[in-house]
Write a protein that holds these residues in place. Structure first.
Motif, mmCIF file in Angstrom:
data_model
loop_
_atom_site.group_PDB
_atom_site.id
_atom_site.type_symbol
_atom_site.label_atom_id
_atom_site.label_comp_id
_atom_site.label_asym_id
_atom_site.label_seq_id
_atom_site.Cartn_x
_atom_site.Cartn_y
_atom_site.Cartn_z
ATOM 1 N N ALA A 378 0.850 -1.151 0.095
ATOM 2 C CA ALA A 378 0.073 0.179 0.040
ATOM 3 C C ALA A 378 0.969 1.166 0.005
ATOM 4 N N VAL A 379 0.352 2.364 -0.676
ATOM 5 C CA VAL A 379 0.867 3.682 -0.391
ATOM 6 C C VAL A 379 -0.012 4.383 0.603
ATOM 7 N N ALA A 380 0.688 5.503 1.376
ATOM 8 C CA ALA A 380 -0.273 6.372 2.238
ATOM 9 C C ALA A 380 0.101 7.398 1.699
ATOM 10 N N PRO A 381 -0.470 8.393 1.038
ATOM 11 C CA PRO A 381 -0.362 9.627 0.774
ATOM 12 C C PRO A 381 -0.651 10.583 1.880
ATOM 13 N N GLY A 382 0.131 11.556 1.924
ATOM 14 C CA GLY A 382 -0.140 12.830 2.831
ATOM 15 C C GLY A 382 -0.839 13.811 2.101
ATOM 16 N N PHE A 383 -0.467 15.155 2.056
ATOM 17 C CA PHE A 383 -0.985 16.429 1.249
ATOM 18 C C PHE A 383 -0.702 16.250 0.078
ATOM 19 N N ILE A 384 -1.444 15.549 -0.850
ATOM 20 C CA ILE A 384 -1.308 15.644 -2.308
ATOM 21 C C ILE A 384 -2.059 16.780 -3.065
ATOM 22 N N VAL A 385 -1.341 17.773 -3.719
ATOM 23 C CA VAL A 385 -2.212 18.794 -4.535
ATOM 24 C C VAL A 385 -3.059 18.262 -5.658
ATOM 25 N N THR A 386 -4.151 18.399 -5.334
ATOM 26 C CA THR A 386 -5.304 18.075 -6.485
ATOM 27 C C THR A 386 -6.347 19.152 -6.308
ATOM 28 N N ALA A 387 -7.423 18.897 -7.243
ATOM 29 C CA ALA A 387 -8.699 19.763 -7.316
ATOM 30 C C ALA A 387 -9.224 19.814 -5.899
ATOM 31 N N MET A 388 -9.341 18.703 -5.247
ATOM 32 C CA MET A 388 -10.015 18.486 -4.125
ATOM 33 C C MET A 388 -9.175 19.130 -2.919
ATOM 34 N N THR A 389 -7.993 19.059 -2.969
ATOM 35 C CA THR A 389 -7.311 20.053 -1.974
ATOM 36 C C THR A 389 -7.121 21.570 -2.075
ATOM 37 N N ALA A 390 -7.480 21.875 -3.590
ATOM 38 C CA ALA A 390 -7.486 23.181 -3.891
ATOM 39 C C ALA A 390 -8.774 23.778 -3.247
ATOM 40 N N ALA A 391 -9.820 23.223 -2.988
ATOM 41 C CA ALA A 391 -10.856 23.792 -2.290
ATOM 42 C C ALA A 391 -10.762 23.861 -0.609
ATOM 43 N N VAL A 392 -9.764 23.321 -0.226
ATOM 44 C CA VAL A 392 -9.609 23.445 1.294
ATOM 45 C C VAL A 392 -9.192 24.925 1.648
ATOM 46 N N PRO A 393 -9.657 25.351 2.747
ATOM 47 C CA PRO A 393 -9.429 26.895 3.215
ATOM 48 C C PRO A 393 -7.975 27.108 3.024
ATOM 49 N N PHE A 394 -7.615 28.503 2.738
ATOM 50 C CA PHE A 394 -6.368 28.888 2.462
ATOM 51 C C PHE A 394 -5.395 28.398 3.656
ATOM 52 N N ALA A 395 -5.727 29.008 4.863
ATOM 53 C CA ALA A 395 -4.895 28.761 6.122
ATOM 54 C C ALA A 395 -4.767 27.024 6.423
ATOM 55 N N THR A 396 -5.504 26.203 6.376
ATOM 56 C CA THR A 396 -5.558 24.871 6.456
ATOM 57 C C THR A 396 -4.753 24.471 5.450
ATOM 58 N N ARG A 397 -4.878 24.804 4.089
ATOM 59 C CA ARG A 397 -4.096 24.216 3.009
ATOM 60 C C ARG A 397 -2.521 24.591 3.151
ATOM 61 N N GLU A 398 -2.342 25.635 3.605
ATOM 62 C CA GLU A 398 -0.983 26.223 3.708
ATOM 63 C C GLU A 398 -0.255 25.273 4.899
ATOM 64 N N VAL A 399 -0.807 25.137 6.027
ATOM 65 C CA VAL A 399 -0.353 24.284 6.869
ATOM 66 C C VAL A 399 -0.345 23.010 6.751
ATOM 67 N N GLY A 400 -1.058 22.357 5.891
ATOM 68 C CA GLY A 400 -1.116 21.260 5.362
ATOM 69 C C GLY A 400 0.270 20.838 4.299
ATOM 70 N N GLN A 401 0.428 21.681 3.798
ATOM 71 C CA GLN A 401 1.598 21.637 2.704
ATOM 72 C C GLN A 401 3.090 21.956 3.487
#
Length: 445
Positions: A378-401
């Motif tokens: 198995a693979v276990a992805p972390g924060f992968i930049v996709t159209a779905m993560t683009a919809a995450v609120p800016f601050a949450t997205r920045e911390v995740g990245q």
């Protein structure tokens, strides 16, 4: 989607703020491009364990330049240290002696690999020393910087050096750009030897690969990379995604199957399609997945049930049906897409995290049951930049990245390249692994 912060820190004012405020400074990661060499530079070899004498030959077979000493003025693109000979705590000093002089002499996005013996196969002082390698490599990955990665590969005592080939090809190349701080275990191939790969650019030539959730995002990229490596791809997705799925299948000269994987007859329909149209399947990738996030206090029954059904129950039912009917060919590959959420947990994702941890449990369960060279990983992805993560609120997205050693999000291709390594016919000894594609997250990984 571009990383605006990464672009900013490359400007004069950005560089000044990074230097004065100690802000994260993500570098542009090297990723493999078709036609490029596997390793663009020299790999320095060290250590005198049981595999050391065979490593040069393995790298020669991959077309990788290597040396035991670097010419003056040359920067290493990779370091490989055979630590299988370290049998007590005092012997760990050899790690410092090899790595310390080289850490300021690495090319950007270098690859560091330590080879050890699985502690489960050792005892006494040797077990102590071999277990210590995990802390060393995880710390090394977090402090190396400039896109450099560090991995530990445990090799079973009775495994031949050749079982390392596909893993070294992946870990030393730009294909492992977003994989760091991981422990890979290589066992023995039993009675079914790994297939010899004559063309490392098309290792899946003549193979058939099934990819669920293939129409977009990570699934689409998995399909593209497996096709690039020579496979005929059979994409599966729900009726709502049929147009995109058909378009992709035509572009890749592949095949498609439109169905809901949670349907009662889905496993039988998939098995029948693969057997009648393709004579079986060589690679099965369970990528399809959904999220229905809510804190557990507000979790409705349908949100829970739908996530478990798509992410976990369907992959298990399909896999067991394919194995029971003998649809998976000898030396076949079964790959689940888990998530870092299944390892570290996440607020509002008890259903999702449970399903993805269950995928890891499925690997644990099946890896010891399969035979004929079939592997389950198995693979276990972390924060992968996709159209779905683009919809995450800016601050949450920045911390995740930023909360990883690379200080940036990964790309779908990073997940796809890891799956392609598992899928390689030479990866028969890579079984029962869960590798995190997360840039080495600082928490829970």
């Amino acid at each position: 989607m571009s990383d605006r912060y990464q672009a900013f820190v490359g400007t004069p004012i950005g560089k000044l703020l990074v230097k004065n405020l100690g802000l994260p400074a993500p570098v542009r990661l090297d990723r493999w491009r078709e036609g490029a060499p596997l390793v663009d530079g020299t790999v320095l070899l060290g250590g005198d364990g049981r595999l050391a004498k065979e490593l040069p030959g393995l790298l020669d077979g991959l077309g990788v330049t290597h040396a035991t000493e670097l010419p003056e003025g040359t920067r290493a693109k990779g370091l490989v240290f055979d630590a299988t000979g370290l049998t007590d705590a005092a012997a760990l000093a050899a790690l410092r002696a090899f790595f310390t002089p080289q850490m300021r002499n690495l090319a950007p996005c270098a690859r560091l690999v330590v080879i050890g013996t699985d502690p489960a196969h050792t005892s006494g002082s040797e077990r102590v020393a071999q277990r210590a390698l995990e802390g060393f490599t995880r710390s090394l990955g977090k402090e190396a910087g400039r896109g450099t990665t560090a991995q530990l590969v445990y090799v079973a005592p009775d495994a031949s050096a050749s079982t390392l080939t596909s893993t070294l090809a992946f870990l030393l190349s730009p294909k492992s750009a977003y994989v760091s701080g991981q422990v890979v275990r290589i066992g023995t191939t039993g009675t079914h030897d790994a297939a010899e790969v004559t063309d490392w650019e098309k290792p899946l030539a003549g193979k058939v690969a099934l990819v669920t959730g293939a129409s977009r995002g990570i699934g689409e990229q998995i399909a593209r990379v497996l096709h690039r490596d020579g496979a005929t791809v059979v994409g599966v997705d729900v009726p709502q995604a049929a147009d995109d799925l058909v378009k992709l299948a035509r572009e890749l000269d592949g095949d498609h199957l439109v169905l809901d994987i949670t349907a009662k007859d889905a496993p039988q329909r998939i098995a029948h399609h693969l057997q009648t149209k393709h004579g079986g399947v060589d690679v099965v990738v369970h990528n399809a997945g959904i999220t229905r996030d809510k804190k557990l206090a507000n979790m409705a029954e349908d949100r829970w049930d739908s996530v478990i059904a798509v992410n976990l129950t369907a992959p298990e039912r399909i896999t067991r049906e394919l194995l029971a009917q003998g649809v998976v060919n000898d030396n076949g590959r079964i790959v689940g897409v888990a998530s870092i959420a299944g390892i570290a947990g996440n607020v509002g994702q008890t259903n999702y995290a449970a399903s993805k941890a269950g995928v890891i449990g499925l690997v644990d369960s099946l890896a010891g049951e399969v035979s004929d060279g079939i592997t389950v990983n198995a693979v276990a992805p972390g924060f992968i930049v996709t159209a779905m993560t683009a919809a995450v609120p800016f601050a949450t997205r920045e911390v995740g990245q930023r909360l990883n050693a690379m200080s940036q999000g990964g790309l779908p291709v990073d997940v796809a390249e890891t799956i392609a390594w598992y899928a390689n016919p030479a990866s028969t000894a890579v079984n029962g692994n869960v590798v995190r594609v997360c840039g080495q997250m600082m928490l829970g990984a």
